[in-house]
Enzyme design. Structure first.
Site, PDB file in Angstrom:
ATOM      1  N   LYS A 172       0.846  -1.195   0.000  1.00 15.72           N
ATOM      2  CA  LYS A 172       0.000   0.000   0.000  1.00 15.72           C
ATOM      3  C   LYS A 172       0.881   1.244   0.000  1.00 15.72           C
ATOM      4  O   LYS A 172       1.472   1.602   1.006  1.00 15.72           O
ATOM      5  CB  LYS A 172      -0.923   0.034   1.231  1.00 15.72           C
ATOM      6  CG  LYS A 172      -1.932   1.171   1.122  1.00 15.72           C
ATOM      7  CD  LYS A 172      -2.421   1.626   2.456  1.00 15.72           C
ATOM      8  CE  LYS A 172      -2.331   3.081   2.757  1.00 15.72           C
ATOM      9  NZ  LYS A 172      -2.122   4.071   1.740  1.00 15.72           N
ATOM     10  N   GLU A 247       9.296   1.920  10.915  1.00 18.79           N
ATOM     11  CA  GLU A 247      10.300   2.962  10.635  1.00 18.79           C
ATOM     12  C   GLU A 247       9.572   4.291  10.729  1.00 18.79           C
ATOM     13  O   GLU A 247       8.750   4.607   9.865  1.00 18.79           O
ATOM     14  CB  GLU A 247      10.887   2.771   9.232  1.00 18.79           C
ATOM     15  CG  GLU A 247      11.617   1.460   9.038  1.00 18.79           C
ATOM     16  CD  GLU A 247      12.880   1.348   9.863  1.00 18.79           C
ATOM     17  OE1 GLU A 247      13.432   2.380  10.266  1.00 18.79           O
ATOM     18  OE2 GLU A 247      13.305   0.208  10.119  1.00 18.79           O
ATOM     19  N   GLU A 383       8.426  16.756  15.218  1.00 19.69           N
ATOM     20  CA  GLU A 383       8.907  16.631  13.841  1.00 19.69           C
ATOM     21  C   GLU A 383       8.125  17.597  12.948  1.00 19.69           C
ATOM     22  O   GLU A 383       6.913  17.458  12.792  1.00 19.69           O
ATOM     23  CB  GLU A 383       8.709  15.188  13.351  1.00 19.69           C
ATOM     24  CG  GLU A 383       9.339  14.942  12.000  1.00 19.69           C
ATOM     25  CD  GLU A 383       9.028  13.552  11.446  1.00 19.69           C
ATOM     26  OE1 GLU A 383       7.875  13.107  11.542  1.00 19.69           O
ATOM     27  OE2 GLU A 383       9.961  12.931  10.904  1.00 19.69           O
TER      28      GLU A 383
END
Ligand code: NAD
Length: 479
Positions: A172, A247, A383
């Site tokens: 995906k 990750e 982030e």
């Protein structure tokens, strides 16, 4: 508008629901293609096709699987210009970087894991009485879920080891950047990948992504994306004891000591901070500079940031394209505003910029450098994932390590010094999966790749990726 399709059992298929949504060209700020809004019905078809294809693919000799992966790599390279242009339009990364990095690393990933397929094997053990060996066996139907920031690079990085190890895959790609995954699926049959071995489902994370995570016949998920999504997937996978590799995000430090080579380091810090408009998980978004060199380094860094060529990403000379989406541009601009409210001073950039001509509606943000923020503030903790670098001074080696480690993330870091022993001491103390010394993003695909703390669970790269996509069976006998 071009319609993207799913790839199931070796055939291009419209979503069962018939529903599509638009995807945008961020350089012009307008929709340009339609993406299937896939759901559980599409997943059932893909899982059935993959289950059917699995026994024959598992039993195909590694050299045969490797050949199919190499064929696919050849086909990508043959059409590298077409892939790079498509990736550039979909993602906004300038076309030269799309060719050199996104697309060529895509084919390099396939070649690398083709080699790994052949190299990969179990272990042998022997005592006086017992001899044993292990058989690493593929898991069956596995899933990969990838993000928008390096579409082709990360899409191939995830599915290639799964196929190399003998699994069938439901892949995906991100709904924000589906185009090159679609183009790649179009080549799979001609590359000799049997129908059902490699399936591509497009759609939104909350629909098809969640359905994949919950499916009982998918025992492993390899995910790259944001930490919040990763946490959701981890929790859902735990309910069925699925294997997961995560990750996730980063807030990476670039640590510059007084004895660093100023020019080389400024160049490296620019690449670390602003490559792909700062939209790389490995980007060095916190620049820590020792006080003796601080003012000189700051000047050199700002001067270089101002030289970065912003423009139409389809032009070869462009270095800095748009943000991937309007929503993401707004998020990054909000963070720049927040950083200023938190006491930061914008040294350069800080604004949306308008590129004349065909890109005047595009979602561009200037390379931005902010000074004067404490490490505890949100702009230094969260982030941002855009062209925003904060810069701050430090006095001692210990302080540099404490600042580098003062966030919840731990993906990558770079350390710049001419003193090898210091570089090694600091590298050992920094809490991250990867530390670069006097360079940034130098990648040997055999090395382990992954994060600590909130940057991830597990390691990819080299044989570790094949280990993730297999289970080892131990066979023992009396010697
Ligand atoms: P994201 O988490 O929003 O989406 C990633 C993928 O997950 C997409 O395909 C999305 O559709 C899917 N998804 C979303 N919700 C889901 C759900 N509930 N269940 C299953 N799948 C779901 O991330 P993004 O915005 O596409 O990418 C940017 C993030 O990725 C950044 O945080 C960046 O640091 C991270 N990233 C990490 C690495 C790494 O190697 N550590 C590499 C690249 C990007």
């Amino acid at each position: 508008m071009q319609k993207i399709l799913n790839f199931i059992g070796g055939e291009m298929r419209a979503p069962v629901s018939g529903r599509y949504f638009e995807t945008d060209d961020p350089a012009v700020g307008a929709p340009y293609a339609l993406v299937p809004d896939s759901g559980a019905e599409d997943l059932e078809l893909a899982v059935a096709a993959a289950k059917k294809a699995f026994p024959a693919w598992r039993d195909t000799p590694a050299a045969g699987r490797a050949k199919a992966l190499r064929n696919l790599a050849d086909m990508i390279e043959k059409n590298r210009a077409g892939f790079a242009r498509a990736e550039c339009i979909d993602n906004g990364r300038p076309v030269a970087a799309c060719t050199a990095v996104n697309i060529m690393r895509g084919s390099a990933n396939l070649r690398f894991f083709a080699d790994e397929a052949v190299r990969f094997s179990g272990e042998k053990f022997k005592t006086e009485k017992i001899e044993s060996y292990t058989l690493p066996q593929p898991l069956g139907v596995v899933a990969t879920i990838s993000p928008w920031n390096l579409p082709m690079l990360l899409f191939t990085w995830k599915f290639a080891p799964a196929l190399a190890a003998g699994n069938c895959v439901i892949a995906k790609p991100s709904e924000v950047t589906p185009m090159t995954a679609y183009m790649l699926a179009n080549l799979a049959n001609d590359a000799g990948i049997p129908g059902g071995v490699f399936n591509v489902l497009h759609g939104k994370g909350a629909n098809i992504g969640a359905a994949i995570t919950a499916h009982p016949d998918i025992p492993a998920i390899s995910f790259t994306g944001g930490t919040v999504t990763g946490t959701t997937i981890y929790a859902a996978a735990a309910r069925q004891l699925k294997k997961v590799s995560l990750e996730l995000g980063g807030k990476n430090p670039t640590v510059v000591f007084n004895d660093a080579d100023l020019d080389k380091t400024a160049e490296g810090a620019i690449a670390a901070g602003f490559s792909n408009q700062g939209q790389i998980c490995l980007c060095g978004s916190r620049l820590l500079v020792q006080e003796g060199i601080y003012e000189d380094f700051k000047k050199a860094f700002i001067a270089r940031a101002k030289e970065i060529k912003i423009g139409d990403p389809l032009l070869e000379e462009t270095q800095h394209g748009p943000m991937v989406s309007k929503a993401h541009m707004e998020k990054v601009l909000d963070y720049i505003g927040l950083a200023q409210r938190e006491g930061g001073k914008v040294l350069t950039g800080g604004k949306r910029c308008i590129v004349d001509g065909r890109c005047k509606g595009g979602w561009f943000i200037e390379p931005t450098i902010i000074e004067g923020l404490p490490m505890e503030c949100r702009a230094n903790q969260e982030e941002i994932f855009g062209p925003v670098v904060t810069i701050m001074p430090f006095k001692t080696e210990d302080e540099a390590v404490a600042l580098a480690n003062g966030v919840e993330y731990g993906l990558a870091a770079s350390v710049w010094t001419e003193d090898r022993a210091k570089a090694d001491r600091v590298a050992a103390k920094i809490e991250s999966g990867i530390v670069w010394q006097n360079c940034w993003n130098a990648r040997d695909l055999r090395t382990p790749f992954g994060g600590v703390k909130k940057s991830g669970v597990g390691r990819e790269g080299g044989r570790r990726a094949l280990e993730f996509f297999t289970e080892e069976k131990t066979i023992s006998r009396i010697a």
